[in-house]
Design a protein around this motif. Sequence first.
Motif, PDB file in Angstrom:
ATOM      1  N   MET A   1     150.233  -6.631  -1.403  1.00  0.00           N
ATOM      2  CA  MET A   1     150.559  -6.315  -0.008  1.00  0.00           C
ATOM      3  C   MET A   1     150.039  -7.390   0.936  1.00  0.00           C
ATOM      4  SD  MET A   1     150.259  -2.124   0.303  1.00  0.00           S
ATOM      5  CE  MET A   1     149.076  -2.312   1.580  1.00  0.00           C
ATOM      6  N   LEU A   2     148.833  -7.882   0.672  1.00  0.00           N
ATOM      7  CA  LEU A   2     148.272  -8.936   1.513  1.00  0.00           C
ATOM      8  C   LEU A   2     149.090 -10.219   1.419  1.00  0.00           C
ATOM      9  CD1 LEU A   2     144.434  -8.404   0.961  1.00  0.00           C
ATOM     10  CD2 LEU A   2     145.756  -7.958   3.041  1.00  0.00           C
ATOM     11  N   LYS A   3     149.518 -10.568   0.204  1.00  0.00           N
ATOM     12  CA  LYS A   3     150.353 -11.762   0.025  1.00  0.00           C
ATOM     13  C   LYS A   3     151.677 -11.596   0.765  1.00  0.00           C
ATOM     14  CE  LYS A   3     148.589 -13.594  -4.311  1.00  0.00           C
ATOM     15  NZ  LYS A   3     148.872 -13.926  -5.699  1.00  0.00           N
ATOM     16  N   GLN A   4     152.248 -10.395   0.654  1.00  0.00           N
ATOM     17  CA  GLN A   4     153.517 -10.129   1.329  1.00  0.00           C
ATOM     18  C   GLN A   4     153.346 -10.226   2.849  1.00  0.00           C
ATOM     19  OE1 GLN A   4     155.153  -6.299   0.414  1.00  0.00           O
ATOM     20  NE2 GLN A   4     157.142  -6.781   1.282  1.00  0.00           N
ATOM     21  N   ALA A   5     152.257  -9.689   3.380  1.00  0.00           N
ATOM     22  CA  ALA A   5     151.996  -9.758   4.822  1.00  0.00           C
ATOM     23  C   ALA A   5     151.790 -11.204   5.263  1.00  0.00           C
ATOM     24  CB  ALA A   5     150.778  -8.916   5.175  1.00  0.00           C
ATOM     25  N   GLN A   6     151.087 -11.984   4.452  1.00  0.00           N
ATOM     26  CA  GLN A   6     150.849 -13.389   4.786  1.00  0.00           C
ATOM     27  C   GLN A   6     152.165 -14.164   4.784  1.00  0.00           C
ATOM     28  OE1 GLN A   6     148.082 -15.374   2.203  1.00  0.00           O
ATOM     29  NE2 GLN A   6     147.934 -17.172   3.522  1.00  0.00           N
ATOM     30  N   LYS A   7     153.014 -13.898   3.793  1.00  0.00           N
ATOM     31  CA  LYS A   7     154.319 -14.569   3.737  1.00  0.00           C
ATOM     32  C   LYS A   7     155.159 -14.194   4.948  1.00  0.00           C
ATOM     33  CE  LYS A   7     158.348 -15.723   1.086  1.00  0.00           C
ATOM     34  NZ  LYS A   7     158.961 -16.303   2.236  1.00  0.00           N
TER      35      LYS A   7
ATOM     36  N   ARG B   1     166.808 -10.625  17.345  1.00  0.00           N
ATOM     37  CA  ARG B   1     167.622 -10.386  16.146  1.00  0.00           C
ATOM     38  C   ARG B   1     167.062 -11.152  14.945  1.00  0.00           C
ATOM     39  NH1 ARG B   1     172.016 -11.563  18.422  1.00  0.00           N
ATOM     40  NH2 ARG B   1     172.157 -13.734  17.818  1.00  0.00           N
ATOM     41  N   GLU B   2     166.728 -12.413  15.135  1.00  0.00           N
ATOM     42  CA  GLU B   2     166.223 -13.244  14.044  1.00  0.00           C
ATOM     43  C   GLU B   2     164.843 -12.788  13.565  1.00  0.00           C
ATOM     44  OE1 GLU B   2     167.739 -15.782  12.351  1.00  0.00           O
ATOM     45  OE2 GLU B   2     169.567 -15.298  13.452  1.00  0.00           O
ATOM     46  N   LEU B   3     163.971 -12.438  14.495  1.00  0.00           N
ATOM     47  CA  LEU B   3     162.638 -11.989  14.091  1.00  0.00           C
ATOM     48  C   LEU B   3     162.707 -10.624  13.415  1.00  0.00           C
ATOM     49  CD1 LEU B   3     160.504 -13.264  17.089  1.00  0.00           C
ATOM     50  CD2 LEU B   3     160.572 -14.173  14.766  1.00  0.00           C
ATOM     51  N   ASN B   4     163.630  -9.769  13.848  1.00  0.00           N
ATOM     52  CA  ASN B   4     163.811  -8.480  13.174  1.00  0.00           C
ATOM     53  C   ASN B   4     164.278  -8.677  11.738  1.00  0.00           C
ATOM     54  OD1 ASN B   4     162.925  -6.695  15.110  1.00  0.00           O
ATOM     55  ND2 ASN B   4     164.941  -6.388  16.006  1.00  0.00           N
ATOM     56  N   SER B   5     165.084  -9.711  11.517  1.00  0.00           N
ATOM     57  CA  SER B   5     165.550  -9.962  10.150  1.00  0.00           C
ATOM     58  C   SER B   5     164.390 -10.410   9.259  1.00  0.00           C
ATOM     59  CB  SER B   5     166.675 -10.995  10.130  1.00  0.00           C
ATOM     60  OG  SER B   5     166.194 -12.291  10.404  1.00  0.00           O
ATOM     61  N   VAL B   6     163.409 -11.092   9.835  1.00  0.00           N
ATOM     62  CA  VAL B   6     162.249 -11.540   9.062  1.00  0.00           C
ATOM     63  C   VAL B   6     161.291 -10.377   8.800  1.00  0.00           C
ATOM     64  CG1 VAL B   6     160.191 -13.008   9.126  1.00  0.00           C
ATOM     65  CG2 VAL B   6     162.367 -13.926   9.897  1.00  0.00           C
ATOM     66  N   THR B   7     161.097  -9.529   9.806  1.00  0.00           N
ATOM     67  CA  THR B   7     160.128  -8.443   9.673  1.00  0.00           C
ATOM     68  C   THR B   7     160.725  -7.187   9.075  1.00  0.00           C
ATOM     69  OG1 THR B   7     160.564  -7.560  11.884  1.00  0.00           O
ATOM     70  CG2 THR B   7     158.845  -9.250  11.695  1.00  0.00           C
ATOM     71  N   GLY B   8     162.014  -7.196   8.842  1.00  0.00           N
ATOM     72  CA  GLY B   8     162.663  -6.008   8.293  1.00  0.00           C
ATOM     73  C   GLY B   8     162.702  -4.869   9.295  1.00  0.00           C
ATOM     74  N   GLY B   9     162.662  -5.205  10.583  1.00  0.00           N
ATOM     75  CA  GLY B   9     162.730  -4.188  11.626  1.00  0.00           C
ATOM     76  C   GLY B   9     161.392  -3.565  11.978  1.00  0.00           C
TER      77      GLY B   9
ATOM     78  N   GLN C   1     154.096 -13.328   7.892  1.00  0.00           N
ATOM     79  CA  GLN C   1     153.534 -14.014   9.051  1.00  0.00           C
ATOM     80  C   GLN C   1     153.975 -15.481   9.074  1.00  0.00           C
ATOM     81  OE1 GLN C   1     149.283 -13.747   9.368  1.00  0.00           O
ATOM     82  NE2 GLN C   1     149.258 -14.617  11.425  1.00  0.00           N
ATOM     83  N   GLU C   2     153.957 -16.136   7.912  1.00  0.00           N
ATOM     84  CA  GLU C   2     154.408 -17.530   7.831  1.00  0.00           C
ATOM     85  C   GLU C   2     155.890 -17.640   8.180  1.00  0.00           C
ATOM     86  OE1 GLU C   2     153.370 -18.627   3.846  1.00  0.00           O
ATOM     87  OE2 GLU C   2     151.230 -18.749   4.307  1.00  0.00           O
ATOM     88  N   ASP C   3     156.693 -16.694   7.689  1.00  0.00           N
ATOM     89  CA  ASP C   3     158.128 -16.692   7.989  1.00  0.00           C
ATOM     90  C   ASP C   3     158.376 -16.485   9.474  1.00  0.00           C
ATOM     91  OD1 ASP C   3     158.586 -17.049   5.300  1.00  0.00           O
ATOM     92  OD2 ASP C   3     159.248 -14.982   4.920  1.00  0.00           O
ATOM     93  N   ILE C   4     157.598 -15.599  10.091  1.00  0.00           N
ATOM     94  CA  ILE C   4     157.738 -15.337  11.530  1.00  0.00           C
ATOM     95  C   ILE C   4     157.425 -16.603  12.317  1.00  0.00           C
ATOM     96  CG2 ILE C   4     156.692 -14.128  13.494  1.00  0.00           C
ATOM     97  CD1 ILE C   4     156.377 -11.693  11.587  1.00  0.00           C
ATOM     98  N   GLU C   5     156.334 -17.275  11.979  1.00  0.00           N
ATOM     99  CA  GLU C   5     155.953 -18.500  12.691  1.00  0.00           C
ATOM    100  C   GLU C   5     157.017 -19.584  12.528  1.00  0.00           C
ATOM    101  OE1 GLU C   5     153.515 -18.800  14.919  1.00  0.00           O
ATOM    102  OE2 GLU C   5     153.186 -16.683  14.508  1.00  0.00           O
ATOM    103  N   ALA C   6     157.540 -19.732  11.317  1.00  0.00           N
ATOM    104  CA  ALA C   6     158.584 -20.736  11.081  1.00  0.00           C
ATOM    105  C   ALA C   6     159.831 -20.408  11.888  1.00  0.00           C
ATOM    106  CB  ALA C   6     158.922 -20.807   9.594  1.00  0.00           C
ATOM    107  N   LYS C   7     160.207 -19.134  11.944  1.00  0.00           N
ATOM    108  CA  LYS C   7     161.394 -18.726  12.701  1.00  0.00           C
ATOM    109  C   LYS C   7     161.185 -18.956  14.193  1.00  0.00           C
ATOM    110  CE  LYS C   7     164.671 -17.186  11.288  1.00  0.00           C
ATOM    111  NZ  LYS C   7     165.956 -17.837  10.963  1.00  0.00           N
TER     112      LYS C   7
END
Length: 114
Positions: free
Chosen positions: A19-25, A100-108, A27-33
Amino acid sequence: MKARIPKGMGGGPQNMQAMLKQAQKMQEDIEAKKVELEQKEYVVTSGGGMVEITMTGSHEVKAIGINPEVVDPEDVEMLEDMLVAALNEVTRQIDEEAERELNSVTGGLNIPGL
């Protein structure tokens, strides 16, 4: 009476680490987006193409184009209205795409601060 947790539903160390790895990923995806969206340029027009605004995703105005036909010293208010309309539209487009793009990264997921 002890509560029994079904198999596979426990919060063991492996599950917590995953879960921690998934949360970190995420967060990285959100920052990149966010970086990608901030660098993107948006172009809108108003007044039937008489005014054109180019703005970045970080809401920085890069260019304003005004067709000379719309420059009427007797009717400056019309030009001002077209500029306001174009600026509002480009800002709306940027905000909608970012959401819209950030929702796609966070899964809503509703994450405060995004």
